[in-house]
Scaffold this active site. Sequence first.
Site, short mmCIF file in Angstrom:
data_model
loop_
_atom_site.label_atom_id
_atom_site.label_comp_id
_atom_site.label_asym_id
_atom_site.label_seq_id
_atom_site.Cartn_x
_atom_site.Cartn_y
_atom_site.Cartn_z
N SER A 8 0.84 -1.20 0.00
CA SER A 8 0.00 0.00 0.00
C SER A 8 0.88 1.25 0.00
O SER A 8 1.67 1.46 0.92
CB SER A 8 -0.91 0.02 1.22
OG SER A 8 -1.47 1.31 1.37
N HIS A 32 -1.29 -1.28 -4.17
CA HIS A 32 -2.56 -0.92 -3.52
C HIS A 32 -2.60 0.60 -3.33
O HIS A 32 -1.71 1.19 -2.71
CB HIS A 32 -2.65 -1.65 -2.18
CG HIS A 32 -3.92 -1.46 -1.43
ND1 HIS A 32 -5.06 -2.21 -1.67
CD2 HIS A 32 -4.24 -0.63 -0.41
CE1 HIS A 32 -6.02 -1.84 -0.84
NE2 HIS A 32 -5.56 -0.88 -0.06
N ASP A 34 -4.79 3.70 -1.94
CA ASP A 34 -5.89 4.06 -1.04
C ASP A 34 -6.43 5.44 -1.39
O ASP A 34 -5.75 6.45 -1.22
CB ASP A 34 -5.39 4.05 0.41
CG ASP A 34 -5.14 2.63 0.90
OD1 ASP A 34 -6.08 1.83 0.88
OD2 ASP A 34 -4.00 2.34 1.29
N MET A 36 -9.00 8.23 -0.46
CA MET A 36 -9.82 8.68 0.69
C MET A 36 -10.32 10.10 0.45
O MET A 36 -9.56 10.95 -0.04
CB MET A 36 -8.97 8.67 1.97
CG MET A 36 -8.32 7.34 2.26
SD MET A 36 -7.49 7.39 3.86
CE MET A 36 -6.62 5.82 3.85
N HIS A 65 -8.41 1.05 -3.75
CA HIS A 65 -9.31 0.85 -2.61
C HIS A 65 -10.00 2.18 -2.34
O HIS A 65 -9.39 3.09 -1.79
CB HIS A 65 -8.48 0.36 -1.42
CG HIS A 65 -9.25 0.22 -0.14
ND1 HIS A 65 -8.63 0.07 1.08
CD2 HIS A 65 -10.59 0.20 0.11
CE1 HIS A 65 -9.56 -0.03 2.03
NE2 HIS A 65 -10.75 0.06 1.47
N MET A 67 -12.13 4.56 -0.47
CA MET A 67 -12.78 4.87 0.82
C MET A 67 -13.44 6.22 0.64
O MET A 67 -12.97 7.25 1.15
CB MET A 67 -11.72 4.87 1.93
CG MET A 67 -11.29 3.46 2.32
SD MET A 67 -9.70 3.42 3.17
CE MET A 67 -8.61 3.41 1.75
N MET A 136 -11.73 -5.75 5.86
CA MET A 136 -10.83 -4.80 6.55
C MET A 136 -10.43 -5.36 7.91
O MET A 136 -11.30 -5.79 8.68
CB MET A 136 -11.51 -3.45 6.73
CG MET A 136 -11.70 -2.63 5.45
SD MET A 136 -10.19 -2.28 4.55
CE MET A 136 -9.26 -1.30 5.75
N GLY A 141 -8.93 4.20 7.04
CA GLY A 141 -8.61 5.62 7.19
C GLY A 141 -7.13 5.93 7.37
O GLY A 141 -6.67 6.95 6.91
N GLY A 144 -0.72 1.92 9.60
CA GLY A 144 -0.01 1.73 10.85
C GLY A 144 -0.87 1.42 12.05
O GLY A 144 -0.42 1.55 13.19
N ASP A 174 -6.69 -6.20 4.72
CA ASP A 174 -6.03 -4.89 4.64
C ASP A 174 -6.07 -4.24 6.01
O ASP A 174 -7.15 -3.98 6.55
CB ASP A 174 -6.77 -4.04 3.60
CG ASP A 174 -6.16 -2.64 3.42
OD1 ASP A 174 -5.08 -2.39 3.97
OD2 ASP A 174 -6.80 -1.83 2.72
N GLY A 175 -4.87 -3.97 6.54
CA GLY A 175 -4.77 -3.28 7.82
C GLY A 175 -4.02 -4.09 8.85
O GLY A 175 -4.48 -5.15 9.25
N SER A 197 2.69 -0.24 6.10
CA SER A 197 3.88 0.04 6.92
C SER A 197 4.85 -1.13 6.96
O SER A 197 6.05 -0.93 7.07
CB SER A 197 3.47 0.48 8.33
OG SER A 197 2.40 -0.28 8.80
C1 DX5 Z 1 -6.17 1.84 5.70
C2 DX5 Z 1 -5.78 1.45 4.31
C3 DX5 Z 1 -4.68 0.49 4.22
C4 DX5 Z 1 -3.38 0.95 4.83
C5 DX5 Z 1 -2.79 -0.23 5.49
O1 DX5 Z 1 -7.42 2.40 5.71
O2 DX5 Z 1 -6.89 0.89 3.61
O3 DX5 Z 1 -4.47 0.04 2.88
O4 DX5 Z 1 -2.45 1.46 3.91
O5 DX5 Z 1 -1.64 0.16 6.17
P1 DX5 Z 1 -0.94 -0.81 7.22
O6 DX5 Z 1 -0.50 -2.04 6.44
O7 DX5 Z 1 0.20 0.00 7.72
O8 DX5 Z 1 -1.94 -1.16 8.26
ZN ZN Z 2 -6.44 -0.05 1.66
#
Ligand code: DX5
Ligand code: ZN
Length: 228
Positions: A8, A32, A34, A36, A65, A67, A136, A141, A144, A174-175, A197
């Site tokens: 990501s 990936h 994100d 938002m 992805h 959001m 999820m 959002g 880390g 994811d997460g 991360s």
């Molecule tokens: C969070 C994102 C994730 C995020 C994951 O809302 O959808 O894709 O980048 O990050 P890590 O792997 O650090 O939890």
């Molecule tokens: Zn994501």
Amino acid sequence: MSVQIAPSILSADFARLADEAAAVATVADWLHVDVMDNHFVPNLTLGAPVVAALHAATPLPLDCHLMIDDPDRWAATYAEVGAGNVTFHAEAAADVVQTARSIRAAGARAGLALKPGTDVESYLDVLGEFDMLLVMTVEPGFGGQEFLPAMMPKVARARKYLRDAGLPLWIQVDGGVTEETIETCARAGADVFVAGSAVYGAHDPAAAVSALRHRARVFAAEAQASSR
Ligand code: DX5
Ligand code: ZN
């Protein structure tokens, strides 16, 4: 089930996105991305113009992805600008089936994402319209955050349903996915692993992707053997 790893870029350096993509281009399956909107989630990242620029800058297929609110209106745009997969949130969509169809009609794979508090049972009947289910494992959002092991029964129930129904969907998590937490995800039946991360926070992002893949493969093989 073959294991796929999707780093990501939320955890990458946004001023050097092309370089950050290149750092994992030979070892990752997807990048990936994100998206938002500061409405569906309390954070703001990037939109279709940046996805188009990334598509031009990397050979990796883009896994968007979304959001965002109103994905019904916007999802197909991300396919049109070059995403290979577009995942949107069930909680944000007015018509999940039409939105999935609009993504597929624009030439991309379609994914359905579920927040931690959203059960999968309400969506079983529409899964045939999708190519991937995203469970999820944190509140969407931010990168880390701490992995939520309580989501594993949802992954396992979805995998069982898909197996019994003969549906070929991938299940993405994811997460909070790390070398430690990827084991429980693979055992539960996930096969696409997003890591922000754990990849971009590592000294060597490519080596981190390879390590995640190795760990996931071991446990996915065990899980498959025990489900026979
Ligand atoms: C969070 C994102 C994730 C995020 C994951 O809302 O959808 O894709 O980048 O990050 P890590 O792997 O650090 O939890
Ligand atoms: Zn994501």
